[in-house]
Design a protein around this motif. Structure first.
Motif, PDB file in Angstrom:
ATOM      1  N   ALA A  73      43.061 -49.764 -33.584  1.00 57.16           N
ATOM      2  CA  ALA A  73      43.136 -48.671 -32.618  1.00 57.16           C
ATOM      3  C   ALA A  73      44.546 -48.094 -32.555  1.00 57.16           C
ATOM      4  O   ALA A  73      45.517 -48.784 -32.845  1.00 57.16           O
ATOM      5  CB  ALA A  73      42.715 -49.192 -31.250  1.00 57.16           C
ATOM      6  N   PRO A  74      44.649 -46.821 -32.166  1.00 58.24           N
ATOM      7  CA  PRO A  74      45.965 -46.214 -32.015  1.00 58.24           C
ATOM      8  C   PRO A  74      46.803 -46.992 -31.000  1.00 58.24           C
ATOM      9  O   PRO A  74      46.270 -47.531 -30.042  1.00 58.24           O
ATOM     10  CB  PRO A  74      45.650 -44.804 -31.490  1.00 58.24           C
ATOM     11  N   VAL A  75      48.089 -47.045 -31.202  1.00 59.89           N
ATOM     12  CA  VAL A  75      48.981 -47.746 -30.284  1.00 59.89           C
ATOM     13  C   VAL A  75      49.515 -46.739 -29.276  1.00 59.89           C
ATOM     14  O   VAL A  75      50.255 -45.826 -29.636  1.00 59.89           O
ATOM     15  CB  VAL A  75      50.140 -48.429 -31.043  1.00 59.89           C
ATOM     16  N   PRO A  76      49.125 -46.891 -27.995  1.00 64.64           N
ATOM     17  CA  PRO A  76      49.560 -45.923 -26.994  1.00 64.64           C
ATOM     18  C   PRO A  76      50.929 -46.265 -26.413  1.00 64.64           C
ATOM     19  O   PRO A  76      51.369 -47.407 -26.456  1.00 64.64           O
ATOM     20  CB  PRO A  76      48.499 -46.067 -25.910  1.00 64.64           C
ATOM     21  N   THR A  77      51.564 -45.272 -25.876  1.00 66.29           N
ATOM     22  CA  THR A  77      52.779 -45.512 -25.102  1.00 66.29           C
ATOM     23  C   THR A  77      52.360 -45.669 -23.644  1.00 66.29           C
ATOM     24  O   THR A  77      51.256 -45.264 -23.250  1.00 66.29           O
ATOM     25  CB  THR A  77      53.750 -44.324 -25.219  1.00 66.29           C
TER      26      THR A  77
ATOM     27  N   GLU B 224      53.378 -44.029 -21.159  1.00 67.53           N
ATOM     28  CA  GLU B 224      53.209 -42.711 -20.555  1.00 67.53           C
ATOM     29  C   GLU B 224      51.822 -42.132 -20.843  1.00 67.53           C
ATOM     30  O   GLU B 224      51.227 -41.481 -19.997  1.00 67.53           O
ATOM     31  CB  GLU B 224      54.275 -41.733 -21.058  1.00 67.53           C
ATOM     32  N   VAL B 225      51.315 -42.359 -22.048  1.00 72.78           N
ATOM     33  CA  VAL B 225      50.014 -41.819 -22.437  1.00 72.78           C
ATOM     34  C   VAL B 225      48.894 -42.394 -21.572  1.00 72.78           C
ATOM     35  O   VAL B 225      47.976 -41.686 -21.190  1.00 72.78           O
ATOM     36  CB  VAL B 225      49.732 -42.086 -23.938  1.00 72.78           C
TER      37      VAL B 225
ATOM     38  N   THR C  33      46.305 -51.357 -22.253  1.00 81.75           N
ATOM     39  CA  THR C  33      46.473 -51.232 -23.693  1.00 81.75           C
ATOM     40  C   THR C  33      45.198 -50.625 -24.258  1.00 81.75           C
ATOM     41  O   THR C  33      44.218 -50.426 -23.531  1.00 81.75           O
ATOM     42  CB  THR C  33      46.736 -52.596 -24.362  1.00 81.75           C
ATOM     43  N   THR C  34      45.177 -50.375 -25.526  1.00 79.59           N
ATOM     44  CA  THR C  34      44.012 -49.752 -26.163  1.00 79.59           C
ATOM     45  C   THR C  34      42.736 -50.572 -25.967  1.00 79.59           C
ATOM     46  O   THR C  34      41.678 -50.026 -25.715  1.00 79.59           O
ATOM     47  CB  THR C  34      44.271 -49.564 -27.668  1.00 79.59           C
ATOM     48  N   ASN C  35      42.835 -51.888 -26.073  1.00 82.63           N
ATOM     49  CA  ASN C  35      41.656 -52.745 -26.007  1.00 82.63           C
ATOM     50  C   ASN C  35      41.559 -53.574 -24.740  1.00 82.63           C
ATOM     51  O   ASN C  35      40.640 -54.385 -24.597  1.00 82.63           O
ATOM     52  CB  ASN C  35      41.613 -53.664 -27.225  1.00 82.63           C
TER      53      ASN C  35
ATOM     54  N   ARG D 278      40.558 -43.187 -23.072  1.00 80.44           N
ATOM     55  CA  ARG D 278      41.587 -44.214 -22.891  1.00 80.44           C
ATOM     56  C   ARG D 278      42.967 -43.579 -22.891  1.00 80.44           C
ATOM     57  O   ARG D 278      43.874 -44.030 -22.200  1.00 80.44           O
ATOM     58  CB  ARG D 278      41.508 -45.260 -24.007  1.00 80.44           C
ATOM     59  N   PHE D 279      43.141 -42.517 -23.674  1.00 82.30           N
ATOM     60  CA  PHE D 279      44.428 -41.860 -23.848  1.00 82.30           C
ATOM     61  C   PHE D 279      44.514 -40.528 -23.107  1.00 82.30           C
ATOM     62  O   PHE D 279      45.507 -40.229 -22.462  1.00 82.30           O
ATOM     63  CB  PHE D 279      44.702 -41.614 -25.330  1.00 82.30           C
ATOM     64  N   LYS D 280      43.476 -39.706 -23.244  1.00 80.34           N
ATOM     65  CA  LYS D 280      43.515 -38.339 -22.722  1.00 80.34           C
ATOM     66  C   LYS D 280      43.045 -38.202 -21.285  1.00 80.34           C
ATOM     67  O   LYS D 280      43.210 -37.157 -20.684  1.00 80.34           O
ATOM     68  CB  LYS D 280      42.676 -37.427 -23.607  1.00 80.34           C
TER      69      LYS D 280
END
Length: 127
Positions: A35-39, A41-42, A61-63, A89-91
């Protein structure tokens, strides 16, 4: 994207396993690579919807994230290829007015346990 959480639902993921209203996902639609690694802030948007016990130390975290309550007129969506998808999860949560249609035809299908392609399902109408 697939809607996994509707208004009023509680959604969360631990070790990559999705739960909605405390019911664990039986078959995962997740696929793909890591999975993409988020910051921080995201994923900070989640703080406003987090209903866990320690809001101050919540670090999604992503998972591993949630539990989150989905508010009225919003939806939580996850991509079928969760390893490559920038989804809720991000947006963040998807507003009702951004939903335009529903799936009508099966484009591609894999057996969740064997990962074999289910050729007989491809092109079928969804009821």
């Amino acid at each position: 994207m697939r809607i996994v959480g509707e208004p009023g639902d509680t959604v969360e993921m631990h070790n990559g396993v999705l739960s909605v209203n405390a019911v664990r996902e039986v078959s995962s639609n997740a696929g793909g690579s890591a999975a993409p690694v988020p910051t921080a802030e995201v994923m900070a948007w989640q703080q406003d919807y987090y209903v866990g016990s320690d809001k101050a130390s919540y670090r999604p975290t992503t998972n591993d994230w949630g539990p989150l309550i989905v508010p009225e007129r919003r939806f939580f969506v996850l991509g079928d290829n969760r390893g490559e998808s920038y989804d809720s999860r991000f947006k963040g949560l998807l507003p009702t007015e951004h939903i335009h249609s529903q799936a009508r035809t099966i484009y591609f299908s894999r057996d969740p346990s064997t990962k074999a392609i289910r050729w007989s399902r491809i092109g079928r109408t969804i009821r």
